[in-house]
Design a protein around this motif. Structure first.
Motif, PDB file in Angstrom:
ATOM      1  N   GLY A 135       0.781  -1.236   0.000  1.00  0.00           N
ATOM      2  CA  GLY A 135       0.000   0.000   0.000  1.00  0.00           C
ATOM      3  C   GLY A 135       0.803   1.272   0.000  1.00  0.00           C
ATOM      4  O   GLY A 135       0.232   2.362   0.099  1.00  0.00           O
ATOM      5  N   VAL A 136       2.117   1.184  -0.145  1.00  0.00           N
ATOM      6  CA  VAL A 136       2.942   2.390  -0.068  1.00  0.00           C
ATOM      7  C   VAL A 136       2.635   3.353  -1.208  1.00  0.00           C
ATOM      8  O   VAL A 136       2.758   4.576  -1.063  1.00  0.00           O
ATOM      9  CB  VAL A 136       4.445   2.019  -0.054  1.00  0.00           C
ATOM     10  CG1 VAL A 136       4.875   1.435  -1.394  1.00  0.00           C
ATOM     11  CG2 VAL A 136       5.307   3.222   0.318  1.00  0.00           C
ATOM     12  N   GLY A 137       2.201   2.822  -2.345  1.00  0.00           N
ATOM     13  CA  GLY A 137       1.925   3.688  -3.486  1.00  0.00           C
ATOM     14  C   GLY A 137       0.721   4.583  -3.297  1.00  0.00           C
ATOM     15  O   GLY A 137       0.578   5.598  -3.989  1.00  0.00           O
ATOM     16  N   ALA A 138      -0.156   4.224  -2.375  1.00  0.00           N
ATOM     17  CA  ALA A 138      -1.372   5.013  -2.132  1.00  0.00           C
ATOM     18  C   ALA A 138      -1.192   6.028  -1.020  1.00  0.00           C
ATOM     19  O   ALA A 138      -2.097   6.820  -0.751  1.00  0.00           O
ATOM     20  CB  ALA A 138      -2.528   4.078  -1.807  1.00  0.00           C
ATOM     21  N   LEU A 141       3.412  11.279   0.666  1.00  0.00           N
ATOM     22  CA  LEU A 141       4.845  11.191   0.960  1.00  0.00           C
ATOM     23  C   LEU A 141       5.129  11.408   2.446  1.00  0.00           C
ATOM     24  O   LEU A 141       5.999  10.745   3.021  1.00  0.00           O
ATOM     25  CB  LEU A 141       5.615  12.224   0.123  1.00  0.00           C
ATOM     26  CG  LEU A 141       5.631  11.988  -1.391  1.00  0.00           C
ATOM     27  CD1 LEU A 141       6.440  13.075  -2.084  1.00  0.00           C
ATOM     28  CD2 LEU A 141       6.208  10.615  -1.719  1.00  0.00           C
ATOM     29  N   ALA A 142       4.387  12.311   3.043  1.00  0.00           N
ATOM     30  CA  ALA A 142       4.628  12.602   4.468  1.00  0.00           C
ATOM     31  C   ALA A 142       4.298  11.418   5.362  1.00  0.00           C
ATOM     32  O   ALA A 142       4.794  11.335   6.498  1.00  0.00           O
ATOM     33  CB  ALA A 142       3.809  13.820   4.886  1.00  0.00           C
ATOM     34  N   ASP A 143       3.491  10.501   4.864  1.00  0.00           N
ATOM     35  CA  ASP A 143       3.079   9.342   5.674  1.00  0.00           C
ATOM     36  C   ASP A 143       3.957   8.117   5.452  1.00  0.00           C
ATOM     37  O   ASP A 143       3.723   7.067   6.069  1.00  0.00           O
ATOM     38  CB  ASP A 143       1.624   8.977   5.351  1.00  0.00           C
ATOM     39  CG  ASP A 143       0.655  10.094   5.728  1.00  0.00           C
ATOM     40  OD1 ASP A 143       0.957  10.844   6.675  1.00  0.00           O
ATOM     41  OD2 ASP A 143      -0.387  10.222   5.046  1.00  0.00           O
ATOM     42  N   ILE A 144       4.948   8.231   4.592  1.00  0.00           N
ATOM     43  CA  ILE A 144       5.825   7.089   4.306  1.00  0.00           C
ATOM     44  C   ILE A 144       7.051   7.174   5.212  1.00  0.00           C
ATOM     45  O   ILE A 144       7.847   8.124   5.131  1.00  0.00           O
ATOM     46  CB  ILE A 144       6.268   7.082   2.821  1.00  0.00           C
ATOM     47  CG1 ILE A 144       5.035   7.036   1.907  1.00  0.00           C
ATOM     48  CG2 ILE A 144       7.179   5.909   2.538  1.00  0.00           C
ATOM     49  CD1 ILE A 144       5.365   7.149   0.426  1.00  0.00           C
ATOM     50  N   GLY A 145       7.198   6.207   6.081  1.00  0.00           N
ATOM     51  CA  GLY A 145       8.326   6.197   7.003  1.00  0.00           C
ATOM     52  C   GLY A 145       9.631   5.841   6.314  1.00  0.00           C
ATOM     53  O   GLY A 145       9.640   5.286   5.201  1.00  0.00           O
ATOM     54  N   PRO A 146      10.771   6.126   6.940  1.00  0.00           N
ATOM     55  CA  PRO A 146      12.080   5.843   6.343  1.00  0.00           C
ATOM     56  C   PRO A 146      12.262   4.388   5.945  1.00  0.00           C
ATOM     57  O   PRO A 146      12.846   4.098   4.887  1.00  0.00           O
ATOM     58  CB  PRO A 146      13.064   6.250   7.443  1.00  0.00           C
ATOM     59  CG  PRO A 146      12.329   7.267   8.242  1.00  0.00           C
ATOM     60  CD  PRO A 146      10.899   6.837   8.229  1.00  0.00           C
ATOM     61  N   ALA A 147      11.794   3.446   6.736  1.00  0.00           N
ATOM     62  CA  ALA A 147      11.961   2.028   6.414  1.00  0.00           C
ATOM     63  C   ALA A 147      11.140   1.611   5.198  1.00  0.00           C
ATOM     64  O   ALA A 147      11.441   0.603   4.555  1.00  0.00           O
ATOM     65  CB  ALA A 147      11.586   1.174   7.628  1.00  0.00           C
ATOM     66  N   TYR A 174       4.502   1.250 -11.225  1.00  0.00           N
ATOM     67  CA  TYR A 174       3.487   2.308 -11.101  1.00  0.00           C
ATOM     68  C   TYR A 174       2.650   2.134  -9.833  1.00  0.00           C
ATOM     69  O   TYR A 174       2.333   3.113  -9.156  1.00  0.00           O
ATOM     70  CB  TYR A 174       2.593   2.304 -12.336  1.00  0.00           C
ATOM     71  CG  TYR A 174       1.562   3.408 -12.352  1.00  0.00           C
ATOM     72  CD1 TYR A 174       1.920   4.693 -12.759  1.00  0.00           C
ATOM     73  CD2 TYR A 174       0.251   3.163 -11.958  1.00  0.00           C
ATOM     74  CE1 TYR A 174       0.989   5.718 -12.771  1.00  0.00           C
ATOM     75  CE2 TYR A 174      -0.693   4.184 -11.959  1.00  0.00           C
ATOM     76  CZ  TYR A 174      -0.330   5.458 -12.370  1.00  0.00           C
ATOM     77  OH  TYR A 174      -1.252   6.472 -12.373  1.00  0.00           O
ATOM     78  N   ALA A 175       2.292   0.901  -9.511  1.00  0.00           N
ATOM     79  CA  ALA A 175       1.426   0.653  -8.352  1.00  0.00           C
ATOM     80  C   ALA A 175       2.066   1.119  -7.054  1.00  0.00           C
ATOM     81  O   ALA A 175       1.376   1.560  -6.126  1.00  0.00           O
ATOM     82  CB  ALA A 175       1.089  -0.834  -8.274  1.00  0.00           C
ATOM     83  N   ASN A 176       3.388   1.037  -7.004  1.00  0.00           N
ATOM     84  CA  ASN A 176       4.104   1.435  -5.784  1.00  0.00           C
ATOM     85  C   ASN A 176       4.839   2.766  -5.943  1.00  0.00           C
ATOM     86  O   ASN A 176       5.691   3.107  -5.115  1.00  0.00           O
ATOM     87  CB  ASN A 176       5.096   0.342  -5.375  1.00  0.00           C
ATOM     88  CG  ASN A 176       4.388  -0.913  -4.885  1.00  0.00           C
ATOM     89  OD1 ASN A 176       3.529  -0.851  -4.001  1.00  0.00           O
ATOM     90  ND2 ASN A 176       4.725  -2.052  -5.465  1.00  0.00           N
ATOM     91  N   SER A 177       4.496   3.497  -7.005  1.00  0.00           N
ATOM     92  CA  SER A 177       5.035   4.855  -7.234  1.00  0.00           C
ATOM     93  C   SER A 177       6.563   4.887  -7.310  1.00  0.00           C
ATOM     94  O   SER A 177       7.212   5.782  -6.740  1.00  0.00           O
ATOM     95  CB  SER A 177       4.547   5.822  -6.134  1.00  0.00           C
ATOM     96  OG  SER A 177       3.137   5.905  -6.147  1.00  0.00           O
ATOM     97  N   VAL A 178       7.135   3.922  -8.031  1.00  0.00           N
ATOM     98  CA  VAL A 178       8.585   3.887  -8.226  1.00  0.00           C
ATOM     99  C   VAL A 178       8.880   4.205  -9.689  1.00  0.00           C
ATOM    100  O   VAL A 178       8.337   3.559 -10.589  1.00  0.00           O
ATOM    101  CB  VAL A 178       9.170   2.511  -7.860  1.00  0.00           C
ATOM    102  CG1 VAL A 178      10.676   2.495  -8.114  1.00  0.00           C
ATOM    103  CG2 VAL A 178       8.870   2.187  -6.398  1.00  0.00           C
TER     104      VAL A 178
END
Length: 261
Positions: A135-138, A141-147, A174-178
């Motif tokens: 679910g990281v792609g959804a 950015l502020a909610d994505i932790g360093p790990a 694309y699904a994980n915004s990479v």
């Protein structure tokens, strides 16, 4: 009486055509001699000029010089195995491709025919790991932790597409915004350009998971190859073994033996 008068008189008195011809022929012959002489001189002069005119040398058009193919620099053992396997299996299916060695923070670019086209340093996700968090792609950015800010390992069919701010990027996952895109310089405190230019890969972990490359390399070298039909992106692992991520690479000795036979 002149010659013309004699000619008319002979014609009127019936003295015969022979007298008229006799009177006129010498003059015609004389006139013809003068005219012929002038023509002969003119012809001789023209021939002389043609003979003296220097011949124009024909210069052959120079053939374009083909650039010598680039030599692949020494790579890590996993990268060397991966490159050899792609070439032996033709796994890229005729598309251009890149091999990203995360441990070396390096990108290797190849044409659809497998020709080596260049190498460039890259910036990667700050998190060490080979899988994207579910679910990281959804997430914002502020909610994505360093790990969670990892660059996933694997084989990806990649194409150009729109990203945030209408920027065109090469979507890897694309699904994980990479994605692969030119280095971001918005936040000066991150020193991303300096990190790219540093001699070691130790400071190349800074992104949320995307792969950053130098702007010049991205626009002039990478983009022209991928913008039409896309390409294949192979990302080597951080913590997993190469065989775990790419199981078919184990067959490289057998594939190479079959190709050589």
């Amino acid at each position: 009486m002149t010659s013309a008068g004699l000619f008319r008189h002979a014609c009127r008195t019936g003295m015969g055509l022979w007298l008229a011809f006799a009177l006129v022929a010498p003059q015609a012959a004389l006139a013809g001699g003068v005219t012929g002489g002038a023509a002969a001189k003119a012809a001789a002069s023209t021939k002389s000029r043609k003979a003296k005119a220097p011949k124009r040398s024909r210069t052959k058009a120079a053939k374009p010089v083909e650039a010598a193919p680039l030599l692949l620099p020494p790579q890590s053992e996993p990268a060397s195995r991966m490159i050899a396997w792609i070439a032996a299996e033709h796994d890229n299916a005729g598309l251009p491709y890149v091999v990203i060695d995360k441990q070396a923070a390096s990108l290797l670019l190849f044409s659809g025919k497998g020709e080596f086209l260049g190498q460039a340093p890259v910036l990667l996700g700050v998190g060490v790991g080979d899988d994207s968090s579910p679910g990281v792609g959804a997430k914002d950015l502020a909610d994505i932790g360093p790990a969670e800010r990892t660059t996933p390992a694997g084989r990806f069919v990649s194409k150009f597409g729109r990203a945030f701010g209408h920027q065109r990027v090469i979507w890897v996952d694309y699904a994980n915004s990479v994605a692969i895109h030119a280095v971001i310089t918005t936040h000066k405190s991150e020193h991303r350009v300096d990190r790219l230019l540093s001699p070691t890969p130790d400071d190349n972990r800074i992104s949320f998971g995307c792969i950053n490359v130098g702007t010049k390399f991205y626009t002039r070298t990478l983009t022209p190859l991928f913008q039409k039909k896309g390409g294949i992106v192979y990302i080597l692992p951080d913590t997993k073994s190469l065989d775990d991520v790419f199981p078919r690479v184990r067959l490289l000795p057998y594939v190479s033996a079959a190709v050589g036979s």
